[in-house]
Design an enzyme around this catalytic site. Structure first.
Site, PDB file in Angstrom:
ATOM      1  N   GLU A 434       0.835  -1.221   0.000  1.00  0.00           N
ATOM      2  CA  GLU A 434       0.000   0.000   0.000  1.00  0.00           C
ATOM      3  C   GLU A 434       0.859   1.255   0.000  1.00  0.00           C
ATOM      4  OE1 GLU A 434      -3.305  -1.223  -0.711  1.00  0.00           O
ATOM      5  OE2 GLU A 434      -2.939   0.886  -1.002  1.00  0.00           O
TER       6      GLU A 434
HETATM    7  C1  LIG Z   1       1.976  -9.816   0.454  1.00  0.00           C
HETATM    8  C2  LIG Z   1       1.853  -8.728  -0.567  1.00  0.00           C
HETATM    9  C3  LIG Z   1       0.604  -8.315  -0.982  1.00  0.00           C
HETATM   10  C4  LIG Z   1       0.473  -7.325  -1.953  1.00  0.00           C
HETATM   11  N1  LIG Z   1      -0.779  -7.003  -2.431  1.00  0.00           N
HETATM   12  C5  LIG Z   1      -0.869  -6.198  -3.524  1.00  0.00           C
HETATM   13  C6  LIG Z   1      -2.124  -6.006  -4.184  1.00  0.00           C
HETATM   14  O1  LIG Z   1      -3.153  -6.515  -3.754  1.00  0.00           O
HETATM   15  N2  LIG Z   1      -2.150  -5.251  -5.315  1.00  0.00           N
HETATM   16  C7  LIG Z   1      -1.029  -4.677  -5.827  1.00  0.00           C
HETATM   17  O2  LIG Z   1      -1.119  -4.021  -6.847  1.00  0.00           O
HETATM   18  N3  LIG Z   1       0.170  -4.820  -5.223  1.00  0.00           N
HETATM   19  C8  LIG Z   1       0.277  -5.574  -4.091  1.00  0.00           C
HETATM   20  N4  LIG Z   1       1.493  -5.766  -3.493  1.00  0.00           N
HETATM   21  C9  LIG Z   1       2.660  -5.077  -4.015  1.00  0.00           C
HETATM   22  C10 LIG Z   1       3.177  -3.995  -3.075  1.00  0.00           C
HETATM   23  O3  LIG Z   1       2.299  -2.908  -3.048  1.00  0.00           O
HETATM   24  C11 LIG Z   1       4.603  -3.644  -3.524  1.00  0.00           C
HETATM   25  O4  LIG Z   1       5.422  -4.724  -3.109  1.00  0.00           O
HETATM   26  C12 LIG Z   1       5.085  -2.338  -2.954  1.00  0.00           C
HETATM   27  O5  LIG Z   1       4.393  -1.282  -3.546  1.00  0.00           O
HETATM   28  C13 LIG Z   1       6.574  -2.115  -3.168  1.00  0.00           C
HETATM   29  O6  LIG Z   1       6.965  -2.387  -4.482  1.00  0.00           O
HETATM   30  P1  LIG Z   1       8.212  -3.360  -4.760  1.00  0.00           P
HETATM   31  O7  LIG Z   1       7.967  -4.593  -3.988  1.00  0.00           O
HETATM   32  O8  LIG Z   1       8.423  -3.472  -6.196  1.00  0.00           O
HETATM   33  O9  LIG Z   1       9.446  -2.626  -4.078  1.00  0.00           O
HETATM   34  P2  LIG Z   1      10.315  -1.457  -4.744  1.00  0.00           P
HETATM   35  O10 LIG Z   1       9.435  -0.434  -5.362  1.00  0.00           O
HETATM   36  O11 LIG Z   1      11.367  -2.074  -5.602  1.00  0.00           O
HETATM   37  O12 LIG Z   1      10.988  -0.808  -3.457  1.00  0.00           O
HETATM   38  C14 LIG Z   1      12.167  -1.357  -2.817  1.00  0.00           C
HETATM   39  C15 LIG Z   1      12.659  -0.339  -1.794  1.00  0.00           C
HETATM   40  O13 LIG Z   1      13.040   0.875  -2.457  1.00  0.00           O
HETATM   41  C16 LIG Z   1      12.329   1.978  -1.925  1.00  0.00           C
HETATM   42  N5  LIG Z   1      11.990   2.896  -3.010  1.00  0.00           N
HETATM   43  C17 LIG Z   1      11.456   2.588  -4.216  1.00  0.00           C
HETATM   44  N6  LIG Z   1      11.284   3.698  -4.941  1.00  0.00           N
HETATM   45  C18 LIG Z   1      11.674   4.747  -4.176  1.00  0.00           C
HETATM   46  C19 LIG Z   1      11.722   6.155  -4.350  1.00  0.00           C
HETATM   47  N7  LIG Z   1      11.283   6.735  -5.473  1.00  0.00           N
HETATM   48  N8  LIG Z   1      12.195   6.901  -3.340  1.00  0.00           N
HETATM   49  C20 LIG Z   1      12.611   6.349  -2.194  1.00  0.00           C
HETATM   50  N9  LIG Z   1      12.593   5.025  -1.964  1.00  0.00           N
HETATM   51  C21 LIG Z   1      12.133   4.230  -2.946  1.00  0.00           C
HETATM   52  C22 LIG Z   1      11.084   1.389  -1.274  1.00  0.00           C
HETATM   53  O14 LIG Z   1      10.579   2.216  -0.225  1.00  0.00           O
HETATM   54  C23 LIG Z   1      11.601   0.050  -0.762  1.00  0.00           C
HETATM   55  O15 LIG Z   1      12.184   0.207   0.499  1.00  0.00           O
HETATM   56  C24 LIG Z   1       1.635  -6.716  -2.480  1.00  0.00           C
HETATM   57  C25 LIG Z   1       2.902  -7.117  -2.041  1.00  0.00           C
HETATM   58  C26 LIG Z   1       3.020  -8.122  -1.112  1.00  0.00           C
HETATM   59  C27 LIG Z   1       4.399  -8.574  -0.705  1.00  0.00           C
END
Ligand SMILES: Cc1cc2nc3c(=O)[nH]c(=O)nc-3n(C[C@H](O)[C@H](O)[C@H](O)COP(=O)(O)OP(=O)(O)OC[C@H]3O[C@@H](n4cnc5c(N)ncnc54)[C@H](O)[C@@H]3O)c2cc1C
Length: 579
Positions: A434
């Site tokens: 989220e």
């Molecule tokens: C159990 C689970 C349920 C989920 N449910 C849903 C769902 O129902 N629908 C859906 O669409 N998604 C869902 N997600 C996805 C979830 O919202 C994403 O995992 C989350 O938004 C982070 O994206 P990412 O995992 O690609 O991490 P990344 O975006 O790769 O982030 C990795 C790290 O880098 C940091 N970071 C990234 N970009 C920036 C920036 N611009 N500035 C500063 N820091 C940054 C982040 O804060 C984090 O610490 C779910 C994920 C999980 C694990």
């Protein structure tokens, strides 16, 4: 130890004394809610969650949702039956407008019920939580025909909803999605692409699943300005045919094992556009803001359940001798000051998080229902400001409190038998999804401090000052002094961030410690108000406990803000050394 008993008295206290549920009940649109029945309602929800939902929590942890070879998903034993009871009892509809079958409860009261559901079984609660977000999006941006077609069954809980944003290359950077949407002559679209991590993306609890899905039409502008939002159902209602969506995997996870986290493959699936092409990101924000507060409540619910369990364990587990006891008898660990510190820290953080979540929900109700436009605008600002703080701070506290809960159990917390570790494992996702907590902090330090050059936050600082004056009058000068000190630091760091907007790297570098500082201070403010209200309740153990918790928070936890200030104002220079 898998029992859960909802903290009915604490919930009612916050609803009545920290927020003003009576005033919310009088807002237009809430005629069906009789505040005189609040206690019965909360007590009935508490009974239902304890009896029907909580017993499924452990099963879901031990026996995850699983994908079958044919792409169907089987949920843990007892989940479907518990969900069915939840639907039959009418709980899913509770906080929605009666127009499409809702129960007409204020969002504030709905959130209190949600806290209990989450604490009872977070993995299961995610299904209706995502459905709620879908209802909000469709209710706000759908056409009258779409609302008639989709809302009644989503509101009743007969169908569930999902939120399909994430793709392998598009996590925090939603603008990077590549799922395609091609318009057909009949006005429908064909959706093709892969979505990952989709919560409750496939399951066996409802006949249909309404996937709200982000995709790009051909020639859409790059980034978030080229995203459209579609209704993509699992079963197409007009012909009853299965849509072309396949669940190709269910992820293996650290926690929330009962919740199926799905990889969904869309292959020319039938979709219906919501609103205008390329405007989908704005619509999705309607859903995300709502969902962010719900995720904050996940941190709160798990913290509460963990602290209940830890307190019970500490009264039973005997180790060591009580100070000064010469009898040679071992004592329950609850007599040891260090264990007492852990328990009180858990309780104080939980209560502060509850106050913050409920105050944010109250602002959301006023924002949508107050008859006066200026009041609505003021509440909108307040809700916008508090939502990222609630999401990030309450979920960080959820992790912290469940971790302390595990510590109270000693080795018995680390092994799986007591169930203490499940709360910690379940809570760990909440700072990630989220919008990660890092993204929330950036939102706070940039967009939200952008409101009237920090004016929205300075209004809060002003209100904290008024609470300090009241604490002085109520002979709580020590609490007033501690809160004033924190408010001064919130004010100073707000000014620093607003003044440094010309150097965005410095602002981004200070964002996370600033959010923590803001959360701690706002939490202190609300517990200060809680202490004042407890003073009006007379000489009751409940009131004494509320006051003691607030005193502990303000005098022993709140001073952490002093340690955070240097990190907010240090700038980015040192951080860059990591590259
Ligand atoms: C159990 C689970 C349920 C989920 N449910 C849903 C769902 O129902 N629908 C859906 O669409 N998604 C869902 N997600 C996805 C979830 O919202 C994403 O995992 C989350 O938004 C982070 O994206 P990412 O995992 O690609 O991490 P990344 O975006 O790769 O982030 C990795 C790290 O880098 C940091 N970071 C990234 N970009 C920036 C920036 N611009 N500035 C500063 N820091 C940054 C982040 O804060 C984090 O610490 C779910 C994920 C999980 C694990």
């Amino acid at each position: 130890m898998t029992t859960y008993s909802a903290p009915v008295e604490d919930i009612l206290f916050v609803l009545r004394h920290v927020t003003d549920v009576g005033a919310i009940a009088k807002l237009p649109g809430y005629a069906d809610f009789d505040v005189d029945h609040l206690e019965d309602l909360i007590s009935e929800a508490a009974r239902f969650m304890a009896e029907a939902i909580a017993p499924t929590n452990r099963t879901g942890d031990l026996e995850p949702s699983r994908r079958n070879p044919d792409g169907t998903v089987t949920t843990p034993e007892g989940f479907a039956a518990a969900y069915q009871r939840y639907v039959e009892a009418g709980w899913p509809a509770a906080p929605f407008a009666p127009e499409y079958g809702g129960g007409g409860l204020p969002w504030l009261v709905g959130l209190a019920i949600q806290e209990m559901f989450t604490a009872a079984n977070m993995a299961l609660s995610l299904c209706p939580m995502l459905t709620q977000g879908a209802i909000h999006l469709l209710g706000t941006h759908g056409t009258p025909e779409q609302k008639t077609a989709w809302l009644p069954k989503l509101i009743s809980g007969e169908w569930s909803g999902t939120m399909n944003l994430t793709e392998p290359q598009a996590g925090s950077d939603v603008g990077a999605i590549t799922t395609r949407a091609v318009r057909r002559a009949d006005g429908t679209y064909r959706i093709t692409g892969q979505k990952i991590f989709i919560t409750w993306g496939e399951h066996d609890m409802t006949d249909n699943i309404v996937h709200l899905t982000l995709a790009r039409v051909p020639d859409a502008p790059a980034g978030t300005r080229g995203i459209s939002c579609f209704i993509v159902p699992k079963v197409v209602p007009c012909n009853g045919e299965a849509n072309r969506i396949e669940c190709v995997a269910v992820e293996h996870k650290m926690g929330i094992h009962g919740s199926p986290t799905c990889v969904l493959q869309f292959d020319e699936a039938v979709g219906y556009l919501i609103g205008e092409e390329n405007a989908g990101m704005g619509y999705m924000f309607t859903m995300m803001n709502n969902a962010r507060l719900s995720v904050a409540v996940e941190g709160l619910g798990l913290a509460d359940r963990a602290q209940q369990q830890a307190a019970e364990f500490a009264r039973e587990r005997r180790q060591g001798r009580a100070l000064g006891d010469r009898s040679g008898q071992s004592a329950p660990i609850v007599v040891h000051p260090d264990v007492q510190r852990m328990l009180l820290t858990m309780r104080a953080y939980t209560e502060a998080a509850r106050c913050l979540c409920y105050v944010t929900a109250e602002a959301t109700d006023v924002r949508h229902h107050h008859p006066d436009e200026a009041e609505r605008a003021r509440a909108e600002e307040r809700a916008d400001l508090l939502t990222p703080i609630a999401k990030a701070w309450a979920t960080d506290l959820g992790v912290e409190v469940t971790s302390i809960g595990l510590q109270v159990h000693g080795g018995y917390g680390y092994i799986e038998e007591t169930g203490a570790s499940q709360h910690f494992r379940d809570a760990r996702i909440t700072p990630i999804y989220e919008g990660t907590n890092g993204i929330q902090a950036i939102d706070l330090a940039t967009r939200k401090l952008g409101i009237r050059n920090g004016g929205a936050m300075r209004d809060v600082v002003g209100e904290i000052g008024a609470t300090c004056d009241q604490l002085d009058h109520a002979r709580h000068a020590d609490l007033a002094a501690a809160l004033r000190d924190a408010a001064d630091r919130l004010d100073a760091t707000t000014t620093w961030l607003v003044d440094h907007r010309g150097n965005m790297a410095d602002v981004l570098a200070g964002a996370t410690p600033y959010l923590r500082l803001a959360g701690l201070t706002v939490g202190g403010w609300l517990l200060g108000r809680s202490a004042l209200a407890a003073g009006q309740l007379g000489d009751r153990p409940f009131a004494a406990a509320k006051l003691a918790t607030a005193r502990f928070y303000l005098l022993e936890l709140l001073p952490q803000v002093r340690g955070l200030e240097p990190a907010v104002t240090a700038g980015a220079a040192l951080l860059a050394s990591v590259q």
